[in-house]
Design a protein around this motif. Structure first.
Motif, short mmCIF file in Angstrom:
data_model
loop_
_atom_site.label_atom_id
_atom_site.label_comp_id
_atom_site.label_asym_id
_atom_site.label_seq_id
_atom_site.Cartn_x
_atom_site.Cartn_y
_atom_site.Cartn_z
N ASP A 1 33.33 0.21 -0.83
CA ASP A 1 32.85 0.65 -2.13
C ASP A 1 31.85 1.79 -1.96
N PHE A 2 30.97 1.66 -0.99
CA PHE A 2 29.98 2.70 -0.72
C PHE A 2 30.66 4.00 -0.34
N VAL A 3 31.56 3.93 0.63
CA VAL A 3 32.25 5.15 1.09
C VAL A 3 33.09 5.75 -0.04
N GLY A 4 33.79 4.90 -0.77
CA GLY A 4 34.62 5.41 -1.86
C GLY A 4 33.82 6.10 -2.94
N THR A 5 32.65 5.54 -3.27
CA THR A 5 31.79 6.15 -4.29
C THR A 5 31.33 7.53 -3.85
N LEU A 6 30.96 7.67 -2.59
CA LEU A 6 30.53 8.97 -2.08
C LEU A 6 31.69 9.94 -1.95
N ALA A 7 32.85 9.43 -1.55
CA ALA A 7 34.02 10.30 -1.41
C ALA A 7 34.42 10.90 -2.75
N ASP A 8 34.15 10.19 -3.84
CA ASP A 8 34.48 10.72 -5.17
C ASP A 8 33.71 11.98 -5.51
N THR A 9 32.60 12.24 -4.81
CA THR A 9 31.84 13.48 -5.04
C THR A 9 32.49 14.67 -4.35
N GLY A 10 33.43 14.40 -3.45
CA GLY A 10 34.01 15.46 -2.62
C GLY A 10 33.47 15.46 -1.21
N CYS A 11 32.50 14.58 -0.92
CA CYS A 11 32.00 14.44 0.44
C CYS A 11 33.15 13.96 1.33
N SER A 12 33.37 14.63 2.43
CA SER A 12 34.54 14.30 3.24
C SER A 12 34.22 13.92 4.68
N THR A 13 32.96 14.00 5.09
CA THR A 13 32.59 13.66 6.47
C THR A 13 31.56 12.53 6.46
N PHE A 14 31.90 11.42 7.12
CA PHE A 14 31.07 10.23 7.17
C PHE A 14 30.82 9.88 8.63
N ILE A 15 29.56 9.86 9.02
CA ILE A 15 29.17 9.46 10.37
C ILE A 15 28.66 8.03 10.27
N VAL A 16 29.35 7.11 10.91
CA VAL A 16 29.14 5.69 10.66
C VAL A 16 28.57 5.00 11.89
N HIS A 17 27.32 4.56 11.81
CA HIS A 17 26.73 3.72 12.84
C HIS A 17 27.31 2.32 12.65
N ALA A 18 28.01 1.83 13.67
CA ALA A 18 28.83 0.62 13.52
C ALA A 18 28.03 -0.66 13.61
N ARG A 19 26.83 -0.68 13.04
CA ARG A 19 25.99 -1.87 12.93
C ARG A 19 25.45 -1.94 11.51
N ILE A 20 25.16 -3.15 11.04
CA ILE A 20 24.36 -3.24 9.83
C ILE A 20 22.90 -2.93 10.20
N ALA A 21 22.09 -2.63 9.21
CA ALA A 21 20.65 -2.53 9.39
C ALA A 21 19.99 -3.74 8.74
N ILE A 22 19.12 -4.38 9.48
CA ILE A 22 18.38 -5.52 8.95
C ILE A 22 17.01 -5.00 8.52
N LEU A 23 16.76 -5.00 7.23
CA LEU A 23 15.62 -4.27 6.68
C LEU A 23 14.30 -5.02 6.77
N GLU A 24 14.34 -6.30 7.09
CA GLU A 24 13.10 -7.05 7.25
C GLU A 24 13.15 -7.80 8.58
N GLY A 25 12.06 -7.70 9.33
CA GLY A 25 11.93 -8.53 10.53
C GLY A 25 12.34 -7.89 11.83
N LEU A 26 13.00 -6.75 11.78
CA LEU A 26 13.38 -6.06 13.01
C LEU A 26 12.79 -4.66 13.02
#
Length: 314
Positions: A138-163
């Protein structure tokens, strides 16, 4: 070559795609709008093609900063949606924006409307609380709808608290298959994989499933890894310079920076890993770590360190 003292930044290399592209580490919109803009935007012509990575969440500010970058000659603007640090989160910057796909899309569109150079995005595969593959698509698709065509994807989630940011680069498990699946679902997009990649052989394997590979920490800590890129991926028959030749090629730059008052340590701390796995590498690193910071340290200090590595070592 970078003026590391002025920039204080690491760089990331998008190693394999249609070409190699150098990325600055994130610069916030606030730093560019209210700080010493020339210092943050300065780079040398040899660095082309080079992209600037921006951090921010206000579309108008990002559009303005993208314009600054284009005027300074950058080849691409990249939006950071992957940094997990508390300081960045407090400014609604980085990975926390993965919870706001619409906001990110608005930012991308505002930059696209202001510049003619490509606008790209670097992001995680998710954040805690938003960890499903469906939310990622959903995230990628929403951005792709703007015409953005290059996505650099860090293949981990980010844990926003505690790390810590360092822990966020190591603890969440890598899910390379998710990035591969993104490419399958969005074949029209350029999908570039990032995270935990330490060898050119791994790059080759990833390129069987995605369009490109970004190497960050490994390229910084062990820069001679890049010496094999042209031969392996672009069919070059030119012999890469040896490690000793790299130092020789850097010498005019180092002399120039020293003459401008730059301390030797601000240059040499970025090449401590040049002789990684070679005879004398530990002595090279130790000599620079112990002496480059001293008042008056100059080119001779670097050459003393180089002399600790046999000429045939690289």
């Amino acid at each position: 070559m970078m003026d590391w003292t002025d920039r204080h930044q690491r760089y990331f290399l998008r190693l394999i795609s249609q070409h190699c592209l150098l990325y600055t580490e994130m610069v916030t919109t606030g730093a560019l709008i209210h700080g010493d803009r020339e210092r943050f935007l300065r780079f040398n012509a040899e660095e082309h093609p080079v992209a600037i990575q921006l951090g921010g969440s206000d579309p108008a500010d990002l559009a303005l900063c993208a314009r600054y970058a284009e005027e300074h000659g950058y080849d691409e603007v990249n939006l950071n949606v992957g940094c997990p640090s508390d300081r960045v989160q407090n400014g609604r910057i980085g990975a926390c924006l993965m919870a706001e796909p619409k906001t990110v899309a608005d930012c991308i569109k505002a930059m696209q409307d202001r510049v003619s150079i490509p606008v790209t995005v670097k992001h995680r595969i998710g954040i805690n609380g938003r960890e499903s593959f469906e939310e990622l698509t959903d995230f990628v698709g929403t951005l792709a709808d703007t015409g953005c065509s290059t996505f650099i994807v860090h293949a981990r989630i980010a844990i926003l608290e505690g790390l810590s940011p360092k822990q966020n680069r190591e603890i969440p498990p890598l899910k390379y298959d998710w990035v591969y699946r993104l490419k399958t679902l969005f074949p029209q997009l350029e999908i570039i994989i990032n995270g935990g990649i330490t060898s050119l052989e791994q790059c080759q394997q990833h390129l069987e499933a995605v369009d490109g590979v970004m190497v960050g920490r490994e390229a910084y800590h062990h820069p001679y890894l890049l010496a094999g890129v042209d031969r392996l991926f672009y069919g070059s028959s030119t012999t890469a310079p040896s490690r000793h030749q790299v130092i020789e090629l850097m010498t005019p730059y180092i002399e120039q920076q020293l003459a401008n008052g730059v301390a030797l340590q601000h240059i040499t701390r970025h090449i401590l890993g040049l002789f990684h796995l070679q005879p004398g590498a530990k002595r090279f690193r130790r000599h620079l770590s112990e002496n480059a910071w001293k008042a008056g340290a100059g080119l001779e200090t670097l050459m003393e360190a180089v002399s600790l590595c046999p000429e045939g070592s690289g």
